[in-house]
Design a protein around this motif. Structure first.
Motif, short mmCIF file in Angstrom:
data_model
loop_
_atom_site.label_atom_id
_atom_site.label_comp_id
_atom_site.label_asym_id
_atom_site.label_seq_id
_atom_site.Cartn_x
_atom_site.Cartn_y
_atom_site.Cartn_z
N UNK A 99 10.65 5.89 -12.13
CA UNK A 99 10.43 6.42 -10.90
C UNK A 99 8.73 6.40 -10.83
N UNK A 100 8.21 7.04 -11.86
CA UNK A 100 6.72 6.91 -11.88
C UNK A 100 6.05 5.66 -11.36
N UNK A 125 4.58 4.65 -6.79
CA UNK A 125 3.41 4.16 -5.96
C UNK A 125 3.54 2.76 -5.42
N UNK A 126 4.34 1.97 -5.88
CA UNK A 126 4.55 0.55 -5.39
C UNK A 126 5.21 0.69 -3.74
N UNK A 127 6.36 1.38 -3.79
CA UNK A 127 7.17 1.69 -2.50
C UNK A 127 6.36 2.46 -1.45
N UNK A 165 2.23 10.70 1.47
CA UNK A 165 3.82 10.56 1.18
C UNK A 165 4.51 11.62 1.90
N UNK A 166 4.11 13.00 1.82
CA UNK A 166 4.63 14.15 2.28
C UNK A 166 5.18 14.06 3.66
N UNK A 192 10.36 -1.67 -1.20
CA UNK A 192 11.53 -1.52 -1.71
C UNK A 192 12.24 -2.50 -1.91
N UNK A 193 12.73 -3.44 -1.18
CA UNK A 193 13.16 -4.68 -1.45
C UNK A 193 12.53 -5.61 -2.47
N UNK A 194 11.19 -5.57 -2.54
CA UNK A 194 10.33 -6.41 -3.41
C UNK A 194 10.58 -5.72 -4.83
N UNK A 195 10.25 -4.48 -4.98
CA UNK A 195 10.14 -3.57 -6.22
C UNK A 195 11.39 -3.12 -6.75
N UNK A 196 12.55 -2.76 -6.07
CA UNK A 196 13.59 -2.19 -6.39
C UNK A 196 15.01 -3.02 -6.15
#
Length: 145
Positions: free
Chosen positions: A21-22, A26-28, A36-37, A117-121
């Motif tokens: 998660x850490x 930052x990537x997504x 972010x908030x 999200x698609x790229x990194x997850x």
């Protein structure tokens, strides 16, 4: 030191969860165009029927204290992303409502967010892996309320 506990599978599994998660967060959240908030608040409102939530429910959903969330909501309202309306069911409560400007900002942020999200997850997971991960995360969320 207790070597058995240091090398416990549950400790390792949790550590992997935290580390993943850490690294991913930052990537997504790159290129959201907002803190972010703020993105989390706009996303929650955007996904809610009527695009409004009681302030206390929204604060709880984004893991803020009521005082901290009030300050956050004040800044977002000042930017025109949300507004506060009286809750017709409870005179003591207020609703946070997504504005047109907030919806436009959310759309821009989501385009970047989904791409990341698609790229990194999801690109690294099979369809079966995604179903398993969703089931696992839902179970963890729902059993620890």
């Amino acid at each position: 030191m207790n070597e058995q506990l240091l090398n416990d599978d549950d400790v390792t599994l949790y550590g992997l969860f935290v580390e993943a998660f850490a690294r991913i967060k930052p990537l997504v959240h790159r290129d959201l165009g907002m803190p972010d908030a703020w993105f989390e608040v706009l996303l929650r409102l955007g996904r809610t029927p009527g695009h409004q939530l009681r302030m206390t429910d929204l604060a709880e959903a984004v893991s803020f204290s009521s005082g901290g969330f009030t300050r956050l909501a004040d800044r977002m309202a000042k930017e025109g992303l949300i507004r506060r309306d009286p809750d017709p069911d409870d005179r003591r409560a207020a609703l946070a409502v997504l504005t047109g400007k907030g919806a436009e900002a959310l759309d821009r942020a989501l385009a970047n967010h989904v791409s990341q999200l698609r790229r990194h997850v999801t690109a690294t997971l099979s369809t079966e892996d995604r179903r398993h991960l969703e089931r696992i995360l839902t179970t963890l969320r729902d059993t620890n309320e």
